[in-house]
Design an enzyme around this catalytic site. Structure first.
Site, PDB file in Angstrom:
ATOM      1  N   HIS A  68      39.583  43.323  25.978  1.00  0.00           N
ATOM      2  CA  HIS A  68      40.361  44.268  26.772  1.00  0.00           C
ATOM      3  C   HIS A  68      41.838  44.142  26.444  1.00  0.00           C
ATOM      4  O   HIS A  68      42.310  43.105  26.013  1.00  0.00           O
ATOM      5  CB  HIS A  68      40.124  44.080  28.275  1.00  0.00           C
ATOM      6  CG  HIS A  68      40.363  42.695  28.781  1.00  0.00           C
ATOM      7  ND1 HIS A  68      39.481  41.648  28.535  1.00  0.00           N
ATOM      8  CD2 HIS A  68      41.367  42.178  29.520  1.00  0.00           C
ATOM      9  CE1 HIS A  68      39.941  40.549  29.116  1.00  0.00           C
ATOM     10  NE2 HIS A  68      41.084  40.832  29.709  1.00  0.00           N
ATOM     11  N   VAL A 105      37.850  37.212  30.999  1.00  0.00           N
ATOM     12  CA  VAL A 105      36.628  38.014  30.974  1.00  0.00           C
ATOM     13  C   VAL A 105      36.274  38.223  29.506  1.00  0.00           C
ATOM     14  O   VAL A 105      37.089  38.744  28.737  1.00  0.00           O
ATOM     15  CB  VAL A 105      36.806  39.370  31.691  1.00  0.00           C
ATOM     16  CG1 VAL A 105      35.536  40.213  31.585  1.00  0.00           C
ATOM     17  CG2 VAL A 105      37.197  39.162  33.152  1.00  0.00           C
ATOM     18  N   ARG A 142      43.185  50.266  36.788  1.00  0.00           N
ATOM     19  CA  ARG A 142      44.281  49.427  37.274  1.00  0.00           C
ATOM     20  C   ARG A 142      43.777  48.009  37.548  1.00  0.00           C
ATOM     21  O   ARG A 142      42.702  47.828  38.108  1.00  0.00           O
ATOM     22  CB  ARG A 142      44.895  50.027  38.527  1.00  0.00           C
ATOM     23  CG  ARG A 142      45.533  51.371  38.235  1.00  0.00           C
ATOM     24  CD  ARG A 142      46.497  51.839  39.305  1.00  0.00           C
ATOM     25  NE  ARG A 142      46.930  53.191  38.999  1.00  0.00           N
ATOM     26  CZ  ARG A 142      47.897  53.495  38.141  1.00  0.00           C
ATOM     27  NH1 ARG A 142      48.555  52.538  37.529  1.00  0.00           N
ATOM     28  NH2 ARG A 142      48.219  54.756  37.898  1.00  0.00           N
ATOM     29  N   ASP A 143      44.575  47.027  37.130  1.00  0.00           N
ATOM     30  CA  ASP A 143      44.247  45.620  37.354  1.00  0.00           C
ATOM     31  C   ASP A 143      44.317  45.329  38.857  1.00  0.00           C
ATOM     32  O   ASP A 143      45.233  45.793  39.538  1.00  0.00           O
ATOM     33  CB  ASP A 143      45.242  44.739  36.595  1.00  0.00           C
ATOM     34  CG  ASP A 143      44.787  43.304  36.502  1.00  0.00           C
ATOM     35  OD1 ASP A 143      44.747  42.625  37.550  1.00  0.00           O
ATOM     36  OD2 ASP A 143      44.478  42.849  35.387  1.00  0.00           O
ATOM     37  N   ILE A 144      43.348  44.567  39.372  1.00  0.00           N
ATOM     38  CA  ILE A 144      43.335  44.264  40.810  1.00  0.00           C
ATOM     39  C   ILE A 144      44.376  43.219  41.194  1.00  0.00           C
ATOM     40  O   ILE A 144      44.689  43.066  42.371  1.00  0.00           O
ATOM     41  CB  ILE A 144      41.931  43.837  41.312  1.00  0.00           C
ATOM     42  CG1 ILE A 144      41.455  42.586  40.595  1.00  0.00           C
ATOM     43  CG2 ILE A 144      40.938  44.982  41.176  1.00  0.00           C
ATOM     44  CD1 ILE A 144      40.203  41.975  41.221  1.00  0.00           C
ATOM     45  N   ASN A 161      44.186  39.063  24.766  1.00  0.00           N
ATOM     46  CA  ASN A 161      43.966  37.618  24.714  1.00  0.00           C
ATOM     47  C   ASN A 161      42.632  37.335  24.023  1.00  0.00           C
ATOM     48  O   ASN A 161      41.703  38.116  24.137  1.00  0.00           O
ATOM     49  CB  ASN A 161      43.942  37.032  26.126  1.00  0.00           C
ATOM     50  CG  ASN A 161      45.249  37.256  26.868  1.00  0.00           C
ATOM     51  OD1 ASN A 161      46.319  37.139  26.303  1.00  0.00           O
ATOM     52  ND2 ASN A 161      45.148  37.598  28.140  1.00  0.00           N
TER      53      ASN A 161
END
Length: 116
Positions: A101, A97, A30-32, A88
């Site tokens: 992903h 990053v 899960r994305d923070i 992206n």
């Protein structure tokens, strides 16, 4: 060899993350800073800095990103209404990053993809 990333540490469980799926090829967590009700990052366990660095040897692993995305969308209850998968690439593409992903986002209407 590609540089170490924060995602590499998540894969090895050296830093905490809410991991929702992991196998020998990919990890999902899960994305923070979620941008939708459901926001999960799905990453290859191998560091690939950008889409520009993908090789033919990565095809099976990258195919797994999509099959895991479909599995997680179903488990999250967003498959039927729909969701968005986002990858992206580099600075102008919004990549922050440099470990390839995929964002799985959904759980609510997401609107148009681009503002222009």
């Amino acid at each position: 060899m590609a540089e170490e990333t924060i995602f590499s540490k998540i894969i090895r469980k050296e830093i905490p993350a809410n991991i929702v799926y992991q196998d020998e090829l990919v990890t999902a967590f899960r994305d923070i800073s979620p941008q939708a009700k459901t926001h999960i990052l799905i990453i290859p366990n191998k560091v690939i800095p950008t889409v520009n660095d993908v090789t033919e040897q990565d095809e099976v692993m990258l195919g797994r990103l999509f099959s895991v995305a479909a599995k997680l969308a179903k488990e999250e209850g967003i498959a039927e209404d729909g969701y968005r998968l986002i990858v992206n690439c580099n600075k102008h593409g919004g990549q922050e990053v440099f470990h390839l992903h995929m964002h799985l986002v959904g759980g609510e209407p997401l609107g148009r993809m681009l503002a222009k």
